[in-house]
Scaffold this motif. Sequence first.
Motif, PDB file in Angstrom:
ATOM      1  N   MET A   1       0.850  -1.171   0.000  1.00  0.00           N
ATOM      2  CA  MET A   1       0.000   0.000   0.000  1.00  0.00           C
ATOM      3  C   MET A   1       0.905   1.247   0.000  1.00  0.00           C
ATOM      4  SD  MET A   1      -3.181   0.737   2.530  1.00  0.00           S
ATOM      5  CE  MET A   1      -4.472  -0.010   1.600  1.00  0.00           C
ATOM      6  N   PRO A   2       0.560   2.287  -0.773  1.00  0.00           N
ATOM      7  CA  PRO A   2       1.402   3.492  -0.814  1.00  0.00           C
ATOM      8  C   PRO A   2       1.343   4.277   0.496  1.00  0.00           C
ATOM      9  CG  PRO A   2      -0.569   3.794  -2.144  1.00  0.00           C
ATOM     10  CD  PRO A   2      -0.570   2.372  -1.669  1.00  0.00           C
ATOM     11  N   ASP A   3       2.364   5.105   0.692  1.00  0.00           N
ATOM     12  CA  ASP A   3       2.406   5.953   1.882  1.00  0.00           C
ATOM     13  C   ASP A   3       1.240   6.946   1.875  1.00  0.00           C
ATOM     14  OD1 ASP A   3       4.709   4.751   2.752  1.00  0.00           O
ATOM     15  OD2 ASP A   3       6.036   6.265   1.900  1.00  0.00           O
ATOM     16  N   ALA A   4       0.808   7.324   3.062  1.00  0.00           N
ATOM     17  CA  ALA A   4      -0.269   8.314   3.199  1.00  0.00           C
ATOM     18  C   ALA A   4       0.225   9.671   2.701  1.00  0.00           C
ATOM     19  CB  ALA A   4      -0.702   8.418   4.653  1.00  0.00           C
ATOM     20  N   GLN A   5      -0.654  10.400   2.026  1.00  0.00           N
ATOM     21  CA  GLN A   5      -0.326  11.721   1.514  1.00  0.00           C
ATOM     22  C   GLN A   5      -1.392  12.715   1.938  1.00  0.00           C
ATOM     23  OE1 GLN A   5       0.008  11.435  -2.715  1.00  0.00           O
ATOM     24  NE2 GLN A   5       1.773  10.092  -2.651  1.00  0.00           N
ATOM     25  N   LEU A   6      -0.980  13.963   2.089  1.00  0.00           N
ATOM     26  CA  LEU A   6      -1.915  15.033   2.424  1.00  0.00           C
ATOM     27  C   LEU A   6      -2.416  15.669   1.132  1.00  0.00           C
ATOM     28  CD1 LEU A   6       0.039  16.746   5.331  1.00  0.00           C
ATOM     29  CD2 LEU A   6      -1.940  15.251   5.513  1.00  0.00           C
ATOM     30  N   ALA A   7      -3.708  15.871   1.036  1.00  0.00           N
ATOM     31  CA  ALA A   7      -4.293  16.533  -0.127  1.00  0.00           C
ATOM     32  C   ALA A   7      -4.342  18.041   0.126  1.00  0.00           C
ATOM     33  CB  ALA A   7      -5.703  16.003  -0.375  1.00  0.00           C
ATOM     34  N   LYS A   8      -4.435  18.800  -0.941  1.00  0.00           N
ATOM     35  CA  LYS A   8      -4.556  20.254  -0.850  1.00  0.00           C
ATOM     36  C   LYS A   8      -5.923  20.593  -0.246  1.00  0.00           C
ATOM     37  CE  LYS A   8      -4.795  24.270  -3.878  1.00  0.00           C
ATOM     38  NZ  LYS A   8      -6.172  24.663  -3.675  1.00  0.00           N
ATOM     39  N   PRO A   9      -5.987  21.590   0.646  1.00  0.00           N
ATOM     40  CA  PRO A   9      -7.283  22.007   1.176  1.00  0.00           C
ATOM     41  C   PRO A   9      -8.200  22.439   0.032  1.00  0.00           C
ATOM     42  CG  PRO A   9      -5.530  23.083   2.387  1.00  0.00           C
ATOM     43  CD  PRO A   9      -4.905  22.375   1.226  1.00  0.00           C
ATOM     44  N   ASN A  10      -9.455  22.124   0.140  1.00  0.00           N
ATOM     45  CA  ASN A  10     -10.410  22.421  -0.918  1.00  0.00           C
ATOM     46  C   ASN A  10     -11.530  23.285  -0.347  1.00  0.00           C
ATOM     47  OD1 ASN A  10     -11.820  22.442  -3.267  1.00  0.00           O
ATOM     48  ND2 ASN A  10     -12.455  20.310  -3.164  1.00  0.00           N
ATOM     49  N   LEU A  11     -11.305  24.597  -0.320  1.00  0.00           N
ATOM     50  CA  LEU A  11     -12.312  25.528   0.170  1.00  0.00           C
ATOM     51  C   LEU A  11     -13.172  26.016  -0.992  1.00  0.00           C
ATOM     52  CD1 LEU A  11     -10.284  27.778   2.640  1.00  0.00           C
ATOM     53  CD2 LEU A  11     -11.790  25.888   3.173  1.00  0.00           C
ATOM     54  N   ASN A  12     -14.447  26.146  -0.758  1.00  0.00           N
ATOM     55  CA  ASN A  12     -15.358  26.687  -1.764  1.00  0.00           C
ATOM     56  C   ASN A  12     -15.262  28.208  -1.699  1.00  0.00           C
ATOM     57  OD1 ASN A  12     -17.504  27.629  -3.279  1.00  0.00           O
ATOM     58  ND2 ASN A  12     -18.869  25.974  -2.626  1.00  0.00           N
ATOM     59  N   HIS A  13     -14.606  28.819  -2.670  1.00  0.00           N
ATOM     60  CA  HIS A  13     -14.382  30.263  -2.656  1.00  0.00           C
ATOM     61  C   HIS A  13     -15.692  31.053  -2.790  1.00  0.00           C
ATOM     62  CE1 HIS A  13      -9.862  30.402  -3.106  1.00  0.00           C
ATOM     63  NE2 HIS A  13     -10.157  29.121  -3.092  1.00  0.00           N
ATOM     64  N   ASP A  14     -16.700  30.451  -3.395  1.00  0.00           N
ATOM     65  CA  ASP A  14     -17.985  31.147  -3.543  1.00  0.00           C
ATOM     66  C   ASP A  14     -18.775  31.182  -2.239  1.00  0.00           C
ATOM     67  OD1 ASP A  14     -17.495  31.618  -6.240  1.00  0.00           O
ATOM     68  OD2 ASP A  14     -18.429  29.717  -6.836  1.00  0.00           O
ATOM     69  N   ARG A  15     -18.549  30.204  -1.370  1.00  0.00           N
ATOM     70  CA  ARG A  15     -19.317  30.136  -0.128  1.00  0.00           C
ATOM     71  C   ARG A  15     -18.503  30.488   1.103  1.00  0.00           C
ATOM     72  NH1 ARG A  15     -22.994  25.104   0.383  1.00  0.00           N
ATOM     73  NH2 ARG A  15     -23.824  26.503   1.948  1.00  0.00           N
ATOM     74  N   SER A  16     -17.232  30.842   0.929  1.00  0.00           N
ATOM     75  CA  SER A  16     -16.365  31.208   2.051  1.00  0.00           C
ATOM     76  C   SER A  16     -16.279  32.717   2.165  1.00  0.00           C
ATOM     77  CB  SER A  16     -14.961  30.645   1.838  1.00  0.00           C
ATOM     78  OG  SER A  16     -15.001  29.243   1.742  1.00  0.00           O
ATOM     79  N   TYR A  17     -16.139  33.202   3.383  1.00  0.00           N
ATOM     80  CA  TYR A  17     -16.010  34.637   3.613  1.00  0.00           C
ATOM     81  C   TYR A  17     -15.280  34.882   4.915  1.00  0.00           C
ATOM     82  CZ  TYR A  17     -19.949  33.903   6.753  1.00  0.00           C
ATOM     83  OH  TYR A  17     -20.753  33.447   7.762  1.00  0.00           O
ATOM     84  N   VAL A  18     -14.772  36.093   5.072  1.00  0.00           N
ATOM     85  CA  VAL A  18     -14.100  36.493   6.298  1.00  0.00           C
ATOM     86  C   VAL A  18     -15.190  36.942   7.256  1.00  0.00           C
ATOM     87  CG1 VAL A  18     -12.457  38.086   7.322  1.00  0.00           C
ATOM     88  CG2 VAL A  18     -12.024  37.140   5.054  1.00  0.00           C
ATOM     89  N   PHE A  19     -15.286  36.276   8.404  1.00  0.00           N
ATOM     90  CA  PHE A  19     -16.357  36.548   9.354  1.00  0.00           C
ATOM     91  C   PHE A  19     -16.132  37.838  10.127  1.00  0.00           C
ATOM     92  CE2 PHE A  19     -18.184  36.075  13.626  1.00  0.00           C
ATOM     93  CZ  PHE A  19     -19.518  35.971  13.278  1.00  0.00           C
ATOM     94  N   SER A  20     -14.904  38.068  10.566  1.00  0.00           N
ATOM     95  CA  SER A  20     -14.642  39.221  11.413  1.00  0.00           C
ATOM     96  C   SER A  20     -13.223  39.724  11.191  1.00  0.00           C
ATOM     97  CB  SER A  20     -14.816  38.838  12.882  1.00  0.00           C
ATOM     98  OG  SER A  20     -14.480  39.909  13.720  1.00  0.00           O
ATOM     99  N   GLN A  21     -13.093  41.043  11.215  1.00  0.00           N
ATOM    100  CA  GLN A  21     -11.777  41.665  11.113  1.00  0.00           C
ATOM    101  C   GLN A  21     -11.709  42.805  12.108  1.00  0.00           C
ATOM    102  OE1 GLN A  21     -11.055  43.101   7.183  1.00  0.00           O
ATOM    103  NE2 GLN A  21     -11.119  41.095   6.247  1.00  0.00           N
ATOM    104  N   ASN A  22     -10.609  42.916  12.784  1.00  0.00           N
ATOM    105  CA  ASN A  22     -10.371  44.052  13.669  1.00  0.00           C
ATOM    106  C   ASN A  22      -9.533  45.058  12.894  1.00  0.00           C
ATOM    107  OD1 ASN A  22     -11.701  42.847  15.806  1.00  0.00           O
ATOM    108  ND2 ASN A  22      -9.872  41.805  16.493  1.00  0.00           N
ATOM    109  N   ARG A  23     -10.172  46.129  12.462  1.00  0.00           N
ATOM    110  CA  ARG A  23      -9.482  47.114  11.640  1.00  0.00           C
ATOM    111  C   ARG A  23      -9.755  48.501  12.194  1.00  0.00           C
ATOM    112  NH1 ARG A  23      -8.449  45.261   6.139  1.00  0.00           N
ATOM    113  NH2 ARG A  23      -8.997  47.334   5.459  1.00  0.00           N
ATOM    114  N   GLY A  24      -8.926  49.449  11.831  1.00  0.00           N
ATOM    115  CA  GLY A  24      -9.045  50.813  12.311  1.00  0.00           C
ATOM    116  C   GLY A  24     -10.116  51.609  11.565  1.00  0.00           C
ATOM    117  N   VAL A  25     -10.356  52.813  12.014  1.00  0.00           N
ATOM    118  CA  VAL A  25     -11.378  53.685  11.440  1.00  0.00           C
ATOM    119  C   VAL A  25     -11.050  54.029   9.985  1.00  0.00           C
ATOM    120  CG1 VAL A  25     -12.465  55.948  11.624  1.00  0.00           C
ATOM    121  CG2 VAL A  25     -11.971  54.636  13.688  1.00  0.00           C
TER     122      VAL A  25
END
Length: 63
Positions: A1-25
């Motif tokens: 059996m081949p060695d275990a490998q890590l796959a690339k993360p697969n995020l849905n760019h259409d359904r992902s968003y930044v929830f919160s940001q601490n930014r200045g005025v």
Amino acid sequence: MPDAQLAKPNLNHDRSYVFSQNRGVVDAISDAIEPPQQAQFIKLGEAKMTAAAEESELRTQGQ
């Protein structure tokens, strides 16, 4: 059996968003005029998930 490998993360760019940001005025005013591009944050998230997986024991557990 081949060695275990890590796959690339697969995020849905259409359904992902930044929830919160601490930014200045000034940044908040600038964002109201031109919204920030969130794709760069999603790509950064993918990179951090990849780094965390590589540092973990996932490959060992997969074996």
